[in-house]
Motif scaffolding. Sequence first.
Motif, mmCIF file in Angstrom:
data_model
loop_
_atom_site.group_PDB
_atom_site.id
_atom_site.type_symbol
_atom_site.label_atom_id
_atom_site.label_comp_id
_atom_site.label_asym_id
_atom_site.label_seq_id
_atom_site.Cartn_x
_atom_site.Cartn_y
_atom_site.Cartn_z
ATOM 1 N N ARG A 19 -32.967 -53.963 95.851
ATOM 2 C CA ARG A 19 -34.504 -54.057 95.952
ATOM 3 C C ARG A 19 -34.893 -54.050 94.295
ATOM 4 N NH1 ARG A 19 -37.330 -49.948 93.749
ATOM 5 N NH2 ARG A 19 -35.609 -48.404 93.599
ATOM 6 N N ILE A 20 -34.238 -53.567 93.480
ATOM 7 C CA ILE A 20 -34.387 -53.835 91.809
ATOM 8 C C ILE A 20 -34.231 -55.241 91.513
ATOM 9 C CG2 ILE A 20 -33.510 -53.224 89.865
ATOM 10 C CD1 ILE A 20 -32.904 -50.494 90.663
ATOM 11 N N GLN B 193 -39.393 -61.029 90.783
ATOM 12 C CA GLN B 193 -41.187 -61.327 91.091
ATOM 13 C C GLN B 193 -41.899 -61.156 89.919
ATOM 14 O OE1 GLN B 193 -41.751 -62.085 94.167
ATOM 15 N NE2 GLN B 193 -39.662 -61.905 94.316
ATOM 16 N N PHE C 88 -34.846 -57.971 93.499
ATOM 17 C CA PHE C 88 -35.835 -58.486 93.963
ATOM 18 C C PHE C 88 -37.061 -58.177 93.396
ATOM 19 C CE2 PHE C 88 -39.561 -58.645 97.077
ATOM 20 C CZ PHE C 88 -39.546 -59.980 97.420
ATOM 21 N N LYS C 89 -37.345 -56.827 92.861
ATOM 22 C CA LYS C 89 -38.502 -56.506 91.939
ATOM 23 C C LYS C 89 -38.677 -57.314 90.923
ATOM 24 C CE LYS C 89 -40.885 -52.430 90.303
ATOM 25 N NZ LYS C 89 -40.795 -51.113 90.025
ATOM 26 N N ILE C 90 -37.566 -57.437 89.935
ATOM 27 C CA ILE C 90 -37.448 -57.999 88.781
ATOM 28 C C ILE C 90 -37.698 -59.644 88.938
ATOM 29 C CG2 ILE C 90 -36.041 -58.572 86.861
ATOM 30 C CD1 ILE C 90 -34.665 -56.067 87.105
ATOM 31 N N GLU D 118 -30.326 -50.219 96.859
ATOM 32 C CA GLU D 118 -31.440 -49.902 95.771
ATOM 33 C C GLU D 118 -31.265 -50.907 94.704
ATOM 34 O OE1 GLU D 118 -30.164 -45.942 94.725
ATOM 35 O OE2 GLU D 118 -32.064 -45.217 95.617
ATOM 36 N N ILE E 122 -37.772 -49.145 85.044
ATOM 37 C CA ILE E 122 -37.289 -49.241 86.448
ATOM 38 C C ILE E 122 -36.517 -48.003 86.718
ATOM 39 C CG2 ILE E 122 -36.611 -50.402 88.313
ATOM 40 C CD1 ILE E 122 -37.600 -53.011 87.328
#
Length: 282
Positions: free
Chosen positions: A63-64, A70, A66-68, A60, A131
């Motif tokens: 994943r977080i 972007q 990678f999300k930030i 997780e 998030i």
Amino acid sequence: VIGIRRSALMSFISMATIALSLIVFGVFMVFVVNIHNMSSFLYSKLEIRAYFSDEITSKEKNRIQFKIEQMPEVKKVEFVDKNIAWKSFQKQFRNINVKKWIKKNPLPDSLTVMLDKSANMNQVAERIRGIEHIDDIAYLGDIMSKIHSVAKALKIFGISLVILLTIATFLTIINTIHLTVIARKKEITIMQLVGATPAFIKWPFIIEGFMFGITGALAAIFILKQLLYVVGSRLVSNLPFFPFVYQGSSITMIIWSIMIVGASIGVLGAMVSVSRSIKQNV
């Protein structure tokens, strides 16, 4: 040397005036350097620290992150391990005996999010806060932009003060050395009467001015270094979070500036003063 000994009091006044003027000049130079350093320090803090909750898994976290990454406003994202962060904190603030008060590492794993200059920090921070598994965030926000503006204004103000102080110091030293020249007006008149050239008359005074400038600069540097050490060590001890500069390359540059300014002002002041006296006698 004979001339300085004959006018010992005036020579001492000249050197003391130069020393005092250069001390004030040096203090303002240190002020400008610290304002610039604080401005750079605040600018480097254009980042958001996002703290993970304790129950989050490694998958997780990735994943977080990678999300930030972007997000269009984000320039770079770095994962900060809590153990490394704790060691770094203790090293950075070694003046504080942290282990005496805190036995266990209180820091969670986190992400350091660096933004572009044009990014709206408040908006990005709120999106990251929303998030899942982000327990808390830390950033300077509006306070940082206001402090940055104040630091920029203070830096401009400090540079202006240094320029004005240099001019004031120059005029003060010209008048002080002029008093020394006036005290030897009879000597200059006699030298002119027996056929001495203006250059022959000027050079001893120019050398004296140089000696006054160098001696005053050395005295100013000695006092300034002692003052900086006392004030700097106390500030670092009592305010470890404040990036105060009191040693290093910047201070070395200021010391050389004081030396050059002292010698230059001493020579120029003597040249202007003795030239004025020679013209008045002609």
